[in-house]
Each structure stands twice: as structure tokens, then as C-alpha cells.
Design an enzyme around this catalytic site. Structure first.
Site, PDB file in Angstrom:
ATOM      1  N   HIS A 117       0.871  -1.174   0.000  1.00  9.97           N
ATOM      2  CA  HIS A 117       0.000   0.000   0.000  1.00  9.97           C
ATOM      3  C   HIS A 117       0.917   1.237   0.000  1.00  9.97           C
ATOM      4  CE1 HIS A 117      -2.817   2.934   1.832  1.00  9.97           C
ATOM      5  NE2 HIS A 117      -3.796   2.107   1.492  1.00  9.97           N
ATOM      6  N   ASP A 192       3.145  -4.530   7.926  1.00  7.78           N
ATOM      7  CA  ASP A 192       1.908  -3.762   7.827  1.00  7.78           C
ATOM      8  C   ASP A 192       0.753  -4.763   7.949  1.00  7.78           C
ATOM      9  OD1 ASP A 192      -0.410  -2.626   6.875  1.00  7.78           O
ATOM     10  OD2 ASP A 192       0.481  -1.747   5.088  1.00  7.78           O
ATOM     11  N   GLN A 195      -4.523  -5.275   6.853  1.00  3.00           N
ATOM     12  CA  GLN A 195      -5.562  -6.139   6.267  1.00  3.00           C
ATOM     13  C   GLN A 195      -5.588  -7.538   6.880  1.00  3.00           C
ATOM     14  OE1 GLN A 195      -7.903  -5.044   4.541  1.00  3.00           O
ATOM     15  NE2 GLN A 195      -7.099  -3.091   3.825  1.00  3.00           N
ATOM     16  N   LYS A 218     -10.348  -0.663  10.915  1.00  5.46           N
ATOM     17  CA  LYS A 218     -10.601  -1.782   9.996  1.00  5.46           C
ATOM     18  C   LYS A 218     -11.018  -3.033  10.765  1.00  5.46           C
ATOM     19  CE  LYS A 218      -7.150  -0.199   6.611  1.00  5.46           C
ATOM     20  NZ  LYS A 218      -7.925   0.350   5.517  1.00  5.46           N
ATOM     21  N   CYS A 355      -4.651   2.632  -3.730  1.00  6.56           N
ATOM     22  CA  CYS A 355      -3.409   3.089  -3.081  1.00  6.56           C
ATOM     23  C   CYS A 355      -2.295   2.073  -3.299  1.00  6.56           C
ATOM     24  CB  CYS A 355      -3.591   3.336  -1.586  1.00  6.56           C
ATOM     25  SG  CYS A 355      -4.821   4.580  -1.232  1.00  6.56           S
TER      26      CYS A 355
HETATM   27  N1  PLP Z   1      -1.772  -0.733   4.616  1.00  8.04           N
HETATM   28  C1  PLP Z   1      -2.735  -1.444   4.015  1.00  8.04           C
HETATM   29  C2  PLP Z   1      -2.411  -2.823   3.507  1.00  8.04           C
HETATM   30  C3  PLP Z   1      -4.009  -0.910   3.857  1.00  8.04           C
HETATM   31  O1  PLP Z   1      -4.963  -1.619   3.248  1.00  8.04           O
HETATM   32  C4  PLP Z   1      -4.277   0.386   4.376  1.00  8.04           C
HETATM   33  C5  PLP Z   1      -5.598   1.006   4.205  1.00  8.04           C
HETATM   34  O2  PLP Z   1      -6.416   0.612   3.430  1.00  8.04           O
HETATM   35  C6  PLP Z   1      -3.246   1.071   4.994  1.00  8.04           C
HETATM   36  C7  PLP Z   1      -2.007   0.481   5.089  1.00  8.04           C
HETATM   37  C8  PLP Z   1      -3.461   2.439   5.560  1.00  8.04           C
HETATM   38  O3  PLP Z   1      -4.278   2.394   6.675  1.00  8.04           O
HETATM   39  P1  PLP Z   1      -4.736   3.740   7.403  1.00  8.04           P
HETATM   40  O4  PLP Z   1      -5.330   4.597   6.314  1.00  8.04           O
HETATM   41  O5  PLP Z   1      -5.734   3.291   8.402  1.00  8.04           O
HETATM   42  O6  PLP Z   1      -3.536   4.378   7.992  1.00  8.04           O
END
Ligand code: PLP
Length: 397
Positions: A117, A192, A195, A218, A355
Site C-alpha cells: 500500500h 503492515d 488487512q 478496519k 493506493c
Molecule cells: N496498509 C494497508 C495494507 C491498507 O490496506 C491500508 C488502508 O487501506 C493502509 C495500510 C493504511 O491504513 P490507514 O489509512 O488506516 O492508515
């Protein structure tokens, strides 16, 4: 069966249709218990944490710290290894500036993957412009699996920052294997988990990564709350990057002594109301059972794949990954048109690059439609999606 726990499904209609919410990878809906507890917090417990020696402040502090221990137990680590942040993005940026900035020098290598992401790409790119370290991206195969990670580790990266589950392909990376390989060459592993945590068992003792970050919103929790896990031995050595109230033991004109971690990283008034309520989201998950959530979503995902494959011209990306994320395109129809037309029937999906533009270009597409599942979805949601898609396809014929 779980839909009734989420008031949004009874409170919202559009064009006469009930809400079919298939965008939980962006944010999950909130169960009544979490919504009620937030209201209750402001009605009964609201006072700033740590500062007051009166009952209300003590209760509020207790609720805030209860969430820290709830999260620590949930992940099988210790409370001192849990830092509250604003979300996954905030957590990654913290690691980049509090940890990586002091560890990296010109010419070093940071390893990312093509399935990251933007939250796990852009902070590294910004820092690399200042320091001059290199970034390499582990490629992915057509089915969304990492390719040649072992070869990239031979280049001796200082840091590997990798997603646990892809937000587009749903691929699940084998973090405990990866940590083991990376640690053999002294490489720090940052994961990270945005998900992953809401629908699969995450035991950080087993995964053995050095950092793990995710967002509460989430996983049925409030917005503006994130979790950063860092191994005790790493966190205790880090200097804070934000200074302010409540993160110090003492301050003189010439010096400051910080509290121990994790408190030294939580400067100023924290988002204590939302953090406190997050423990109720974890209760909600644990009452159902994380393994039950996992298998429910797997079954529903398989059902979705079977039904979607019946649609003419529809192609699924990362088909074998049953983690509740189904990305697809349909020959000759732009994903934005698909999402716009689905919206007419109150079906919420996401369309675009998600993203993940590096991933999109490696897949050779500019955008996809993504349907992401949660415990409140059921087969009727999939049936409504599929019948609407059928109509869209015949409309474009
Ligand atoms: N990393 C992953 C894999 C994501 O899917 C997301 C958000 O969709 C993020 C990071 C960013 O999360 P946040 O916007 O809650 O900081």
C-alpha cells in the site's frame, strides 16, 4: 447472522435498497456495542488520562490502559510493546523517523514489495531522498505471490517492510518464515498488518517480526486509533520523535528525562476516548472467535468467487487467496462505471488503484473493482452483487 449487530444496515437505505457494504478493507462498520460504549464513555468517564488524581481521571486512565493490555493479549505480546498511534500510516511513519532514520545511511538497502500500500512506500521514498539509501521492490507472480524474496535478501537489506495481507490481491505473506530468513542476515522486519488482524489469528511471538502496525477502524473499532507493536529491546532504545506533556519523568531548563516505553512515545493528550472503546471491538471479535471469523470469511469468499466467475468477461486477480478481498475487472467496462452503477442499487464497492499503483502497473492494469468482505456480509450480499453485475454487463453489450 451478524448483520443485526451493526445498526448501519437498518438505518441506511438508498434508492429503496438496503445497504450491501463490500468495502470493509477500506474501513469496517461498527457494531452497536462499540457505538454504545463510545457514547457511554463521554457520558460517564470523560476526563484526561494520567493527569488527574481524582476518580474520573483514574477511571479513564484505567480504561485506556485496559485497551493496551487487551491488545497485547490479543497479539500475545507484552503491554510495554504496544504504542497507540493514529493508524497504520502513522505507525509506519513513526518507525521510519524514530527507527529507520538513525539506522540507515547512504547506499543502504530497504526492501519493500510490489504489493505494498502507498502507506508502506511513500514514507520510505521521502526518507530515502534525504539519506540516499536505495529501495528495491520484491516482484510478485501473476497469482499474487512474492517472487525471489530469497534472492533479494542476498543483497543484505538493512530493513524489510512488508504487508501481511495485500489490500488488492488478498495474498497472505508467510511472516514467520520471512522473519526467520531476514533475521539470519541481520535485517529488521516491519509488517503492515492493516488487512490481517480483523480476520486472522495474529500471534506476534510466532511471527517474530520486529514491528507490526495496524488500524482499529478496519477491525470494528473507532477511527483515529492505531497500534504499533515493537519488540521491547528495540522500543526501549528509541528516542521519541514527538515531545510534550505526559511522556516525561522530569524536565529542567537544560535536560529532559523521558518515561519508559511505550509512554515516552505518547506525547500530549491522546485519543483516549476512542482508544478506550477499542477494547470493546476486541471483545466483539473474541466473542465470535477469530478462527470462526476466518473460516466464515473464507467460505463466503469461495462462494463469491464461484458466483463471480459466472459473469461474462470478468477476471479475478489473486483468485486463490481466500482472505475476503476479491479484486476483478470486466472486459470493456471501466471499474468506475461498475462502482457507480452498483451504487444505484446501494452496493458499496471500491474502484481505482487502491493506493497500490506499483502493484497495478505490475499487474498491467490501471484500476480494478474490489469487493471486500466482513463478518456482517452473507450470501445474499453476493447474490445481489452478482445479479447487479449481470445487468451492468448486459447494459454495456
Ligand atoms: N496498509 C494497508 C495494507 C491498507 O490496506 C491500508 C488502508 O487501506 C493502509 C495500510 C493504511 O491504513 P490507514 O489509512 O488506516 O492508515
Amino acid at each position: 447472522m451478524y448483520k443485526k449487530d451493526f445498526p448501519i444496515f437498518t438505518n441506511t437505505k438508498f434508492n429503496g435498497f438496503d445497504l450491501v457494504y463490500l468495502d470493509s478493507a477500506a474501513t469496517s462498520q461498527k457494531p452497536q456495542i462499540v457505538i454504545s460504549k463510545l457514547k457511554e464513555f463521554y457520558e460517564k468517564y470523560n476526563a484526561n488520562i494520567y493527569r488527574g488524581i481524582y476518580k474520573l481521571s483514574e477511571e479513564s486512565t484505567e480504561l485506556y490502559e485496559k485497551t493496551r493490555s487487551r491488545v497485547a493479549d490479543f497479539l500475545n505480546v507484552s503491554s510495554s510493546e504496544i504504542v497507540f498511534t493514529k493508524g497504520t500510516t502513522d505507525g509506519i511513519n513513526f518507525i521510519v523517523y524514530a527507527y529507520a532514520k538513525n539506522k540507515l545511511k547512504k547506499g543502504d538497502l530497504v526492501l519493500l514489495t510490489e504489493m505494498e500500500h502507498h502507506s508502506n512506500i511513500v514514507p520510505w521514498q521521502i526518507l530515502s531522498k534525504n539519506i540516499g539509501f536505495n529501495i528495491e521492490y520484491v516482484p510478485i507472480s501473476k497469482d499474487g505471490k512474492l517472487k525471489d524474496l530469497d534472492k533479494f535478501l542476498e543483497f543484505k537489506p538493512k530493513i524489510l517492510s512488508i504487508t501481511h495481507v495485500s489490500n488488492v490481491l488478498g495474498s497472505v505473506n508467510d511472516i514467520s518464515y520471512i522473519s526467520n530468513m531476514a533475521h539470519k542476515i541481520g535485517c529488521t522486519v516491519i509488517v503492515d498488518g492493516a488487512q490481517a488482524v480483523s480476520h486472522m489469528k495474529v500471534d506476534l511471538k510466532l511471527l517474530d517480526c520486529d514491528f507490526y502496525v495496524f488500524s482499529a477502524h478496519k477491525m470494528f473499532g473507532p477511527t483515529g486509533v492505531g497500534i504499533l507493536y515493537g519488540k521491547n529491546e528495540i522500543l526501549s532504545e528509541l528516542e521519541p520523535i514527538f515531545g510534550g506533556g505526559e511522556m516525561i519523568s522530569s524536565v529542567t531548563k537544560d535536560d529532559v528525562v523521558f518515561k519508559d516505553s511505550p509512554f515516552k512515545f505518547e506525547a500530549g493528550t491522546q485519543n483516549f476516548a476512542d482508544v478506550s472503546v477499542f477494547s470493546n471491538s476486541i471483545d466483539y471479535i473474541e466473542n465470535i472467535g477469530i478462527n470462526n471469523i476466518s473460516s466464515y470469511i473464507k467460505d463466503l469468499h469461495s462462494y463469491a468467487v464461484k458466483k463471480l466467475k459466472g459473469i461474462k468477461g470478468l477476471r479475478i486477480y489473486g483468485e486463490g487467496n481466500l482472505s475476503g478481498i476479491v479484486s476483478f475487472d470486466i472486459n470493456g467496462i471501466h471499474p468506475h462505471d461498475i462502482a457507480t452503477l452498483l451504487n444505484e442499487n446501494n452496493i458499496a464497492v471500491r474502484a481505482g488503484h487502491h493506493c497500490a499503483q506499483i502493484l497495478m502497473s505490475s499487474l498491467g492494469v490501471s484500476s480494478l473493482t474490489r469487493c471486500s468482505l466482513q463478518i456482517y456480509n452473507d450470501k445474499s450480499d453476493i447474490d445481489k452483487l452478482v445479479s447487479s453485475l449481470d445487468k451492468i454487463v448486459s447494459y454495456f453489450k
